[in-house]
Design an enzyme around this catalytic site. Sequence first.
Site, PDB file in Angstrom:
ATOM      1  N   SER A 159       0.864  -1.053   0.003  1.00 41.80           N
ATOM      2  CA  SER A 159      -0.184   0.057   0.069  1.00 41.80           C
ATOM      3  C   SER A 159       0.793   1.220   0.111  1.00 41.80           C
ATOM      4  CB  SER A 159      -0.847  -0.038   1.231  1.00 41.80           C
ATOM      5  OG  SER A 159      -0.556  -0.341   2.400  1.00 41.80           O
ATOM      6  N   GLY A 161       1.840   3.018  -2.267  1.00 43.88           N
ATOM      7  CA  GLY A 161       2.548   3.166  -3.391  1.00 43.88           C
ATOM      8  C   GLY A 161       3.899   2.235  -3.070  1.00 43.88           C
ATOM      9  N   GLU A 272     -10.945   5.100  -5.900  1.00 41.42           N
ATOM     10  CA  GLU A 272     -10.072   5.741  -6.598  1.00 41.42           C
ATOM     11  C   GLU A 272     -10.352   5.716  -8.085  1.00 41.42           C
ATOM     12  OE1 GLU A 272      -6.044   4.839  -5.173  1.00 41.42           O
ATOM     13  OE2 GLU A 272      -6.783   4.625  -3.126  1.00 41.42           O
ATOM     14  N   GLU A 285      -8.673   1.731  -8.033  1.00 39.26           N
ATOM     15  CA  GLU A 285      -8.815   0.726  -6.880  1.00 39.26           C
ATOM     16  C   GLU A 285      -9.751   1.174  -5.692  1.00 39.26           C
ATOM     17  OE1 GLU A 285      -5.088   0.059  -4.539  1.00 39.26           O
ATOM     18  OE2 GLU A 285      -5.264   2.081  -4.199  1.00 39.26           O
ATOM     19  N   ASP A 292      -7.498   8.143   2.818  1.00 41.38           N
ATOM     20  CA  ASP A 292      -6.655   9.379   3.458  1.00 41.38           C
ATOM     21  C   ASP A 292      -6.896  10.620   2.744  1.00 41.38           C
ATOM     22  OD1 ASP A 292      -5.396   8.289   1.055  1.00 41.38           O
ATOM     23  OD2 ASP A 292      -3.356   8.009   2.127  1.00 41.38           O
ATOM     24  N   THR A 293      -7.270  10.705   1.397  1.00 37.46           N
ATOM     25  CA  THR A 293      -7.613  11.740   0.594  1.00 37.46           C
ATOM     26  C   THR A 293      -8.966  12.495   1.175  1.00 37.46           C
ATOM     27  OG1 THR A 293      -8.909  10.708  -1.134  1.00 37.46           O
ATOM     28  CG2 THR A 293      -6.522  11.100  -1.584  1.00 37.46           C
ATOM     29  N   ARG A 370       4.129  10.501   7.091  1.00 40.20           N
ATOM     30  CA  ARG A 370       3.055  11.354   7.418  1.00 40.20           C
ATOM     31  C   ARG A 370       2.738  11.680   8.804  1.00 40.20           C
ATOM     32  NH1 ARG A 370      -1.425   9.533   3.731  1.00 40.20           N
ATOM     33  NH2 ARG A 370      -2.389   8.584   5.440  1.00 40.20           N
TER      34      ARG A 370
HETATM   35  N1  LIG Z   1      -1.064   2.847 -14.163  1.00 38.60           N
HETATM   36  C1  LIG Z   1      -0.700   3.928 -13.598  1.00 38.60           C
HETATM   37  N2  LIG Z   1      -0.240   4.762 -14.454  1.00 38.60           N
HETATM   38  C2  LIG Z   1       0.137   5.952 -13.918  1.00 38.60           C
HETATM   39  N3  LIG Z   1       0.107   6.472 -12.608  1.00 38.60           N
HETATM   40  C3  LIG Z   1      -0.345   5.480 -12.018  1.00 38.60           C
HETATM   41  C4  LIG Z   1      -0.890   4.160 -12.278  1.00 38.60           C
HETATM   42  N4  LIG Z   1      -1.366   3.465 -11.365  1.00 38.60           N
HETATM   43  C5  LIG Z   1      -1.343   4.143 -10.101  1.00 38.60           C
HETATM   44  N5  LIG Z   1      -0.589   5.389 -10.488  1.00 38.60           N
HETATM   45  C6  LIG Z   1      -0.397   6.483  -9.568  1.00 38.60           C
HETATM   46  O1  LIG Z   1      -0.059   5.954  -8.290  1.00 38.60           O
HETATM   47  C7  LIG Z   1      -0.873   6.297  -7.384  1.00 38.60           C
HETATM   48  C8  LIG Z   1      -1.010   5.151  -6.133  1.00 38.60           C
HETATM   49  O2  LIG Z   1      -1.364   4.162  -7.128  1.00 38.60           O
HETATM   50  P1  LIG Z   1      -2.240   3.132  -6.192  1.00 38.60           P
HETATM   51  O3  LIG Z   1      -3.351   3.458  -5.779  1.00 38.60           O
HETATM   52  O4  LIG Z   1      -2.376   1.757  -7.188  1.00 38.60           O
HETATM   53  O5  LIG Z   1      -1.426   2.243  -5.195  1.00 38.60           O
HETATM   54  P2  LIG Z   1      -1.392   2.112  -3.636  1.00 38.60           P
HETATM   55  O6  LIG Z   1      -0.236   1.578  -3.204  1.00 38.60           O
HETATM   56  O7  LIG Z   1      -2.886   1.471  -3.212  1.00 38.60           O
HETATM   57  O8  LIG Z   1      -1.684   3.603  -3.124  1.00 38.60           O
HETATM   58  P3  LIG Z   1      -2.413   4.480  -1.996  1.00 38.60           P
HETATM   59  O9  LIG Z   1      -2.337   3.482  -0.768  1.00 38.60           O
HETATM   60  O10 LIG Z   1      -1.806   5.744  -1.761  1.00 38.60           O
HETATM   61  O11 LIG Z   1      -3.828   4.456  -2.611  1.00 38.60           O
HETATM   62  C9  LIG Z   1      -2.164   6.405  -7.885  1.00 38.60           C
HETATM   63  O12 LIG Z   1      -2.878   7.432  -7.105  1.00 38.60           O
HETATM   64  C10 LIG Z   1      -1.544   7.118  -9.280  1.00 38.60           C
HETATM   65  O13 LIG Z   1      -1.389   8.707  -8.937  1.00 38.60           O
HETATM   66 MG   LIG Z   2      -4.435   4.056  -4.260  1.00 35.22          MG
END
Ligand SMILES: Nc1ncnc2c1ncn2[C@@H]1O[C@H](COP(=O)(O)OP(=O)(O)OP(=O)(O)O)[C@@H](O)[C@H]1O
Ligand SMILES: [Mg+2]
Length: 401
Positions: A159, A161, A272, A285, A292-293, A370
């Site tokens: 999670s 990123g 999202e 997703e 958080d947003t 954070r």
């Molecule tokens: N395929 C993609 N192409 C470009 N940018 C992407 C892509 N997938 C995700 N992102 C960017 O990366 C961010 C985080 O991706 P994602 O929500 O899949 O990951 P996460 O690990 O679940 O992060 P979070 O917990 O912050 O939601 C997205 O909000 C977007 O800004």
């Molecule tokens: Mg996300």
Amino acid sequence: MDFGTPMLEGSRRLMILGGGELGKEIAIEAQRMGVEVVVVDRYDMAPAMHVAHRRYVVDMLNGEALKAIARREKPDAVVTEIEAVNTGALIELEDEGYRIIPNAKAVKTCMNRIELRLLASEQLKLPTTKYAVANSPDEAKRACSDIGYPCLIKPEMSSSGHGHEVAVNPSDVEFKFNEAIKHARGSSRRVIVEEYVDVDRELTVLTYRYMNEDKEVTAVIPPIEHQRPKGVFHYVESWHPSSVNDNIIKTAEDYAVRIVNKLGGLGIFGVEIIITKDGRVLFSEVAPRPHDTGLVTLVSTDINEFQVHVRSALGLPTPQVKVTTPAAAHVILADDENWAPHYTGINEALTIPGVQVRLFGKPNSYRGRRMGIVLATGSTIREAIEKARKAASLIKVRILS
Ligand SMILES: Nc1ncnc2c1ncn2[C@@H]1O[C@H](COP(=O)(O)OP(=O)(O)OP(=O)(O)O)[C@@H](O)[C@H]1O
Ligand SMILES: [Mg+2]
């Protein structure tokens, strides 16, 4: 539903798995409603523990520990605030009659990028980025050449990123695959390879399911918009309401309701959505919890996302949530590793009208962690964003020497 008195017989009780900043706000909303709050996290002094009636410090991947705590506490509802939770234990507890929010299966599906993507894309036919599942560097290479470079490689489970790796050409893929795996949660060696799209704007559609008399109802809060600098995959700032056009809002809300109804159960979900520069509206997703947003709803709406979640979790209704003012939120991040961090600039930040500061009270910091959030209201979204940015730039996390 009757409410008792906290710490006395017959009280309503909420158990929160994960005591971070989102758990803290959930706990505060529950406290405000006279609900007894039990917080579980793997480290002591986690933010939500500061405002809980009781706390337990255990590894939440330890299913036996989770079950033992739940059986002792007998909560009316169990909410998960983070993804690193033993979902097998949640399924067992659900079978024993405990109410898991939104439900144990949804928690399990949403923490797994591949399962969630297949559900959204294959079963519901929601538009997403092009993607493929890969079990090895060679499979990832094939996926990248089918999808086209650059590609984003993400671990099956992670999670914020973690382990997101951009591969720009075939010679890059093996290294990036291994990096993604290194940052994965659990022992999975699978990744999802996604088309790396040019993101124009991003939305979170907070969508919630609640009980209205004997029926489950789904409702949405007008979308929140958020932005991350290119290449940054964690939350930086969000604002409410979004200024995207009505067609995009309708499409995003439609995706959100479809996926949330498929996942089912009670509670709020953060759906999202990515809008690409070439105008596609894509499902990205969903988090089966406050997002958080959505911290911005602490000032932008009449009922914030945390209160909606608590109400839904307890089987109570929230027929409508209204956006009452343009507002924005901006994170406060730490630069260094430190125990008992110290904050400067609070006074200066609070001289800006409409600004509020929330420090989470985390006992230690590390680079990029954070630590707090600035909330700001304004007469326009632009004004709120500028205020939040300015105030956040004034606050520094320091080491006491
Ligand atoms: N395929 C993609 N192409 C470009 N940018 C992407 C892509 N997938 C995700 N992102 C960017 O990366 C961010 C985080 O991706 P994602 O929500 O899949 O990951 P996460 O690990 O679940 O992060 P979070 O917990 O912050 O939601 C997205 O909000 C977007 O800004
Ligand atoms: Mg996300």
